[in-house]
Design a protein around this motif. Structure first.
Motif, PDB file in Angstrom:
ATOM      1  N   SER A  16     -17.813  34.567  19.464  1.00  0.00           N
ATOM      2  CA  SER A  16     -16.813  34.649  18.434  1.00  0.00           C
ATOM      3  C   SER A  16     -15.593  34.602  19.082  1.00  0.00           C
ATOM      4  CB  SER A  16     -16.795  35.550  17.441  1.00  0.00           C
ATOM      5  OG  SER A  16     -15.718  35.689  16.769  1.00  0.00           O
ATOM      6  N   PHE A  24     -17.245  43.435  27.020  1.00  0.00           N
ATOM      7  CA  PHE A  24     -18.118  43.457  25.920  1.00  0.00           C
ATOM      8  C   PHE A  24     -19.411  44.201  26.153  1.00  0.00           C
ATOM      9  CE2 PHE A  24     -15.647  39.594  26.017  1.00  0.00           C
ATOM     10  CZ  PHE A  24     -15.422  39.504  24.581  1.00  0.00           C
ATOM     11  N   GLN A  31     -20.159  38.586  19.979  1.00  0.00           N
ATOM     12  CA  GLN A  31     -18.833  38.971  19.765  1.00  0.00           C
ATOM     13  C   GLN A  31     -18.107  38.150  20.845  1.00  0.00           C
ATOM     14  OE1 GLN A  31     -19.197  43.078  20.342  1.00  0.00           O
ATOM     15  NE2 GLN A  31     -18.200  43.529  18.213  1.00  0.00           N
ATOM     16  N   MET A  48     -11.892  40.915  20.258  1.00  0.00           N
ATOM     17  CA  MET A  48     -12.474  39.591  19.615  1.00  0.00           C
ATOM     18  C   MET A  48     -11.568  38.428  20.229  1.00  0.00           C
ATOM     19  SD  MET A  48     -15.210  40.048  17.929  1.00  0.00           S
ATOM     20  CE  MET A  48     -15.420  38.533  16.876  1.00  0.00           C
ATOM     21  N   SER A  54     -25.519  42.053  20.193  1.00  0.00           N
ATOM     22  CA  SER A  54     -24.058  42.326  19.496  1.00  0.00           C
ATOM     23  C   SER A  54     -23.086  41.817  20.251  1.00  0.00           C
ATOM     24  CB  SER A  54     -23.928  43.588  18.991  1.00  0.00           C
ATOM     25  OG  SER A  54     -22.713  43.928  18.456  1.00  0.00           O
TER      26      SER A  54
END
Length: 439
Positions: free
Chosen positions: A259, A247, A256, A184, A252
């Motif tokens: 984010s 990633f 991420q 993250m 999904s």
């Protein structure tokens, strides 16, 4: 805080609503708006910078020890089977500390002495100095040694004197996949490399052609389907690029990544914002501009859009109404459509559409374009009363269709349906409410 604030602005007070809000705030007209960026920066400061600064001050004073973090090392060679290793170091570690930890984990003095941790700059690799802080980086490229060979030498069969624990560490490292675990956090260098790869993929002429065709086919007839199909098309590029940067190549993984890119050190970085703006231009501004040009030339008619009107009073039972107007409508056109829908000349003549500014409401001029606004506050008339008068029992001469429209409007909930688009005014009102809650 979000669960309390978002429903007031048409989003669910759930994680899904938060994601939809972030998507709306990431649209080009908001992502490049100085006032929205300023308020967003204040929110980010409260949520991320302030707590981190407090911990840093405590750490400097000796009250808090630096936490341990995991760093993923990957050999710079990209062919299958290149070596990979995870090491755990202090958050305050230097690049030299990372190499020392890797050498210690594998019992390799060569790795600690000759290894170099590097970053990509343009088409070349630049070595970090050994005394350079690790900072927020959690994935590093290793050069100067053959990590795969070292892993094999410290694995099973390397010699009877090998330490069992070192063997287990080496075997574990060999078995890891090449991709680092989803993180993250990205350094500025990692974020820019990721964004440049995405920009290159989105700049492909074939991709842009498909995107333009989608807009031409669906922008006016089915905007919801356009959003879904556009996301599928965008994912064809993201699914190829994201795995190269740690990633998953899935929706999904995209969330991420978004984010990670929304963290303060990136959300306020000029170069990252610039590249992000170029990507947004290709994905959203360019296709919409092409359709707008066709519309201006008469090839495409202005589409119809639904606008939600809500009485400014906030008590339960305040009036609400949806009207359909041209996308090119003015505020006066919206009032006229509302008056026509309810058979109320009073609404069309005396009604005022307003926006909140500070603690007061400012009226829009009647010739002001509707623009991207899809939710408007109404003042000057009692909408609830008008709806009741045009509803059942208002008189034998009432038109049946008008009755049905009124009944439908009365039954609607106060909150507008979840929308993926916000005007600048709506976005600022939402952000100010969030800021107040976080403060």
């Amino acid at each position: 805080v979000q669960s309390q604030v978002l429903p007031k602005h048409g989003f669910e007070g759930t994680w899904s609503g938060v994601l939809q809000m972030l998507s709306a705030l990431n649209e080009p007209h908001l992502a490049q708006n100085e006032e929205s960026l300023h308020v967003g920066g204040m929110i980010n400061h409260i949520l991320f910078v302030e707590p981190a600064s407090a911990i840093e001050q405590e750490r400097d004073s000796g009250k808090v020890e630096s936490k341990r973090v995991r760093v993923h090392l990957v050999q710079h060679l990209e062919e299958d089977g290149a070596g990979h290793l995870d090491v755990e170091v202090s958050e305050a570690a230097t690049m030299g500390d990372v190499l020392a930890a890797a050498g210690e984990a594998l019992g390799s003095e060569e790795l600690a002495q000759k290894g170099r941790l590097v970053r990509k700059q343009g088409g070349t690799f630049i070595a970090f100095k050994k005394d350079e802080p690790l900072g927020r980086r959690r994935r590093l490229v290793l050069m100067g040694v053959d990590l795969k060979q070292i892993l094999q030498e410290t694995g099973p069969g390397a010699g009877a004197d090998d330490d069992d624990e070192a063997k287990d560490d080496a075997n574990d490292a060999i078995s890891r996949k090449a991709d680092r675990p989803v993180a993250m956090s990205l350094s500025v260098e990692q974020a820019l490399e990721l964004q440049q790869d995405l920009l290159q993929g989105f700049s492909d002429q074939g991709f842009r052609q498909k995107l333009a065709e989608l807009h031409r086919a669906l922008a006016d007839t089915n905007p919801n389907k356009l959003r879904a199909e556009r996301q599928k098309l965008i994912l064809t590029v993201q699914s190829q690029v994201l795995p190269k940067h740690g990633f998953e190549g899935t929706w999904s993984g995209v969330l991420q990544m978004l984010s990670a890119l929304n963290e303060p050190h990136l959300a306020q970085n000029e170069e990252s914002l610039h590249v992000g703006g170029m990507i947004n231009h290709i994905l959203f501004v360019e296709p919409a501009s092409a359709i707008e040009q066709e519309r201006d030339s008469g090839k495409v008619e202005s589409k119809r859009v639904r606008v939600h009107l809500v009485q400014h009073l906030e008590e339960d039972g305040a009036g609400h109404l949806d009207v359909e107007v041209s996308e090119a409508a003015t505020m006066g056109d919206v009032l006229a459509a509302a008056g026509e829908a309810l058979g109320s000349e009073e609404l069309a003549q005396k009604g005022r559409l307003v926006r909140k500014q500070g603690g007061t409401f400012i009226a829009f001029k009647k010739d002001e374009p509707l623009g991207r606004r899809r939710r408007l506050v109404l003042m000057g008339v009692d909408l609830k009363q008008i709806l009741q008068e045009t509803g059942p029992g208002a008189g034998a001469d009432d038109d049946d269709e008008a009755k049905d429209d009124a009944n439908d409007a009365i039954s609607r909930k106060a909150d507008r349906p979840v929308a993926m688009s916000l005007s600048v005014e709506q976005a600022l009102e939402l952000q100010q409410d969030l800021l107040q809650g976080f403060s």
